[in-house]
Design an enzyme around this catalytic site. Sequence first.
Site, PDB file in Angstrom:
ATOM      1  CD  GLU A 106      -1.801  -4.119   0.696  1.00 54.94           C
ATOM      2  OE1 GLU A 106      -2.443  -3.168   0.201  1.00 54.94           O
ATOM      3  OE2 GLU A 106      -2.013  -5.309   0.383  1.00 54.94           O
ATOM      4  CG  HIS A 149      -1.595  -1.744  -3.940  1.00 52.51           C
ATOM      5  ND1 HIS A 149      -1.740  -2.035  -5.280  1.00 52.51           N
ATOM      6  CD2 HIS A 149      -1.598  -2.941  -3.290  1.00 52.51           C
ATOM      7  CE1 HIS A 149      -1.823  -3.357  -5.429  1.00 52.51           C
ATOM      8  NE2 HIS A 149      -1.725  -3.911  -4.245  1.00 52.51           N
TER       9      HIS A 149
END
Length: 370
Positions: A77, A80
């Site tokens: 994550e 991202h």
Amino acid sequence: MFQHGIFLFRLAGIPVHLDLSFLLVLPLWALYIGRNLPHYFALLGLPQDPRLLQGPYPFLLGLLAATGLFLSVLLHEVGHALAARRYGVATRRITLWLLGGVAQMERIPREPMKELVIALAGPLVSLLLFLLFRTLPWEAGALGFLGRYLALVNLGLALFNLLPALPLDGGRVYRALLALRKPYLQATRQAVALSQALAWALGLFGLLVLNPLLVLIAFFVYMASRADAEATLLAQALEGLKVKDLMTPNPIVLPPDLPVGEALALALRHKVSGFPVVAEGRILGVVGLEGLEGANPLDPVARHLLPPLLLSPEEDALTALERMAERGYARALVVEGDRLLGVLSKTDLLRAFQVRLLGLSHLDRPKGPE
């Protein structure tokens, strides 16, 4: 989708939170890994080590492996989030939860190449972690198990997330590729249709093999893809609108000593559900019907004040809606300096959405160069 959860720390400047569901799944996953260690050793091509199969060692090793899994999800994550930061998109928080993790960004860029880069960043991090763990020199024992397990886990994370189903990375990649040659709303609708078909297929397969986790993932994909479509439609409908375009100007204001009964009578007479409370030109707060249930009609409204959410008239309507939803506000006050200009309610935003929705058919036609 998620509440803030339990704050853990900041990573690369991004708040990391823990959803309560994580506290349930972590020990269960640790227990599952610990009870199946012999199968994992065989799967990973490791020699059986009897010392690791006795006493508390299976659970402790399972706990380390499960923690490594979630840390791998966290780094996925972060990939991202850092890619989004490159395009000026901030990440509000990363939340670890039952099914892994999610980076909650301020917005998903509608420019196809930007969305493509951000979507691919997570799987790229997982693939790099796979290569890292595969090259570690540990060949046996606890370290050998953890290295090979985390290599396998990160490879699985990369491949699973590349399935072409929203909100998985593969679904965003698929939408971005479609949006290179057709309008973004049309690309989203096509991506959602594929996502829901895959969700049904995954759910039916999960039922056939009696795997409740697959059914849960299928349900999540189905519901999250619908939410993605609704969010995209909302963004399209409110595009270009500012708070000043939607607010109710010159609202009725109440003095702090006005009795609750009179405030309710004003709400009924003027068909509104809340009022700013002002004294000597200073905003004290807001009072809404939802906060007056069971109140003594003789109480002054000052006893039932809520702190106001203040918006600028130039703020984007969509950003204002997100702020109101995130903080649970039904209405916000629009101010310029110390001057109250108007009130923006969810009703105002819903009305604008409905009106703009009637004219959204042109959004399915290709736009000219921007």
